[in-house]
Design a protein around this motif. Structure first.
Motif, PDB file in Angstrom:
ATOM      1  N   GLU A 254      63.763  27.123 -41.075  1.00  0.00           N
ATOM      2  CA  GLU A 254      64.191  25.817 -41.571  1.00  0.00           C
ATOM      3  C   GLU A 254      65.490  25.954 -42.376  1.00  0.00           C
ATOM      4  O   GLU A 254      65.733  26.984 -43.013  1.00  0.00           O
ATOM      5  CB  GLU A 254      63.121  25.201 -42.482  1.00  0.00           C
ATOM      6  CG  GLU A 254      61.785  24.941 -41.814  1.00  0.00           C
ATOM      7  CD  GLU A 254      61.821  23.811 -40.821  1.00  0.00           C
ATOM      8  OE1 GLU A 254      62.820  23.050 -40.793  1.00  0.00           O
ATOM      9  OE2 GLU A 254      60.850  23.676 -40.047  1.00  0.00           O
ATOM     10  N   PRO A 255      66.324  24.914 -42.373  1.00  0.00           N
ATOM     11  CA  PRO A 255      67.507  24.903 -43.233  1.00  0.00           C
ATOM     12  C   PRO A 255      67.148  24.411 -44.633  1.00  0.00           C
ATOM     13  O   PRO A 255      66.198  23.644 -44.800  1.00  0.00           O
ATOM     14  CB  PRO A 255      68.431  23.914 -42.540  1.00  0.00           C
ATOM     15  CG  PRO A 255      67.490  22.931 -41.902  1.00  0.00           C
ATOM     16  CD  PRO A 255      66.265  23.718 -41.496  1.00  0.00           C
ATOM     17  N   MET A 256      67.897  24.858 -45.621  1.00  0.00           N
ATOM     18  CA  MET A 256      67.761  24.334 -46.985  1.00  0.00           C
ATOM     19  C   MET A 256      68.693  23.142 -47.146  1.00  0.00           C
ATOM     20  O   MET A 256      69.832  23.155 -46.674  1.00  0.00           O
ATOM     21  CB  MET A 256      68.103  25.419 -48.004  1.00  0.00           C
ATOM     22  CG  MET A 256      68.343  24.939 -49.438  1.00  0.00           C
ATOM     23  SD  MET A 256      66.889  24.243 -50.259  1.00  0.00           S
ATOM     24  CE  MET A 256      66.197  25.723 -51.006  1.00  0.00           C
ATOM     25  N   CYS A 257      68.224  22.129 -47.833  1.00  0.00           N
ATOM     26  CA  CYS A 257      69.010  20.923 -48.065  1.00  0.00           C
ATOM     27  C   CYS A 257      70.279  21.219 -48.864  1.00  0.00           C
ATOM     28  O   CYS A 257      70.322  22.138 -49.685  1.00  0.00           O
ATOM     29  CB  CYS A 257      68.168  19.898 -48.814  1.00  0.00           C
ATOM     30  SG  CYS A 257      67.626  20.474 -50.452  1.00  0.00           S
ATOM     31  N   PRO A 258      71.356  20.450 -48.647  1.00  0.00           N
ATOM     32  CA  PRO A 258      72.582  20.641 -49.417  1.00  0.00           C
ATOM     33  C   PRO A 258      72.410  20.497 -50.924  1.00  0.00           C
ATOM     34  O   PRO A 258      73.073  21.200 -51.690  1.00  0.00           O
ATOM     35  CB  PRO A 258      73.510  19.560 -48.863  1.00  0.00           C
ATOM     36  CG  PRO A 258      73.045  19.353 -47.465  1.00  0.00           C
ATOM     37  CD  PRO A 258      71.546  19.487 -47.542  1.00  0.00           C
TER      38      PRO A 258
END
Length: 279
Positions: A254-258
């Protein structure tokens, strides 16, 4: 029926939100005088590319109570008998829970509860997924709130920063130690669990930091995922070590939120686990 509202830092995709009837309230980022709604994961690359290109510091801001009111009203417009749980990013990291509680308090004749998830980014996403499973299994509002408290004690997020620059900028590490760490390639390994951020290991180089992170995982876990911030170049080495350690053939990425990423740094990778009840 119980419905969920979460903020954009949870990293919920459009598809998952639509399939599970989840409302998303967006946080905001400010970079070089331009405002960005954090939005959905499929929008994050635009911000990260500009953030890396500009090398400027970004600011983040929590949503207003009005944004939560709009989401609540949309739910009641569909079903006035709905019960609502609003889940937010950990209050250690953002004041978002305050806006959610202000909005919830305006519905005294309805059951609307705002809770602090104690999580951030991918760990908040794991939190939400477990709550959705319980909701779909028929859990009541009270049962879901009790389950949320249990999850807060079982979910932990670890991360290995690519550099210490952003963490120093935010005051989470000493600026002198940040410079020395970047020069000497010393990698602290952080854990965010139970709404608290700690450094439990320091290693010379990325590979040793990964080994320290894996050694720190719970002996038994019900769920695991790995994540990255802005650039996934370090994800494959992390996955490979987890595969060798636990005999896995696949793992969720998963990507981490900005909003989280600008405080930790692009290139960072980490692990989230849901510890089993029995250890």
């Amino acid at each position: 029926m119980v419905k969920f509202i979460v903020d954009s830092t949870f990293g919920v995709t459009r598809e998952y939100a639509r399939e599970n009837d989840i409302k998303i309230v967006s946080l905001t980022l400010l970079l070089n005088g331009k405002e960005y709604d954090e939005g959905y994961p499929d929008e994050w690359d635009t911000f990260y590319k500009e953030y890396v290109r500009s090398k400027a510091a970004a600011k983040t801001s929590q949503p207003s109570p009005d944004k939560y009111r709009i989401a609540i009203d949309e739910i009641f417009a569909q079903d006035e008998n709905s019960e609502i749980i609003i889940m937010t990013i950990a209050d250690r990291l953002s004041g978002t829970i305050g806006s959610a509680k202000i909005a919830a308090a305006q519905y005294s004749d309805k059951r609307v509860v705002a809770i602090n998830s104690n999580e951030a980014g991918p760990s908040a996403l794991m939190f939400l997924r477990e709550m959705v499973k319980a909701q779909q299994a028929g859990a009541t509002m009270d049962e879901l709130l009790a389950f949320a408290d249990e999850l807060k004690d079982r979910i932990a997020m670890q991360f290995i920063p690519a550099s210490l620059t952003e963490l120093a900028r935010g005051g989470r590490v000493n600026k002198l130690l940040s410079r020395l760490g970047n020069i000497l390639k010393i990698k602290p390994v952080f854990e965010f669990a139970k709404n608290d951020l700690t450094v439990y290991a320091k290693a010379l180089g990325f590979n040793r930091a990964v080994e320290a992170a894996i050694a720190h995982l719970p002996q038994k876990f019900d769920s695991i995922l790995v994540y990255y911030i802005g650039d996934d170049k370090n994800i494959e080495p992390l996955k490979d070590r987890l595969f060798r350690k636990f005999g896995m053939s696949s793992i969720q990425v998963e990507p981490m939120c900005p909003v989280g990423g600008v405080h930790i740094g692009v290139g960072t990778v980490g692990i989230v686990t849901l510890a089993s009840k029995e250890q």
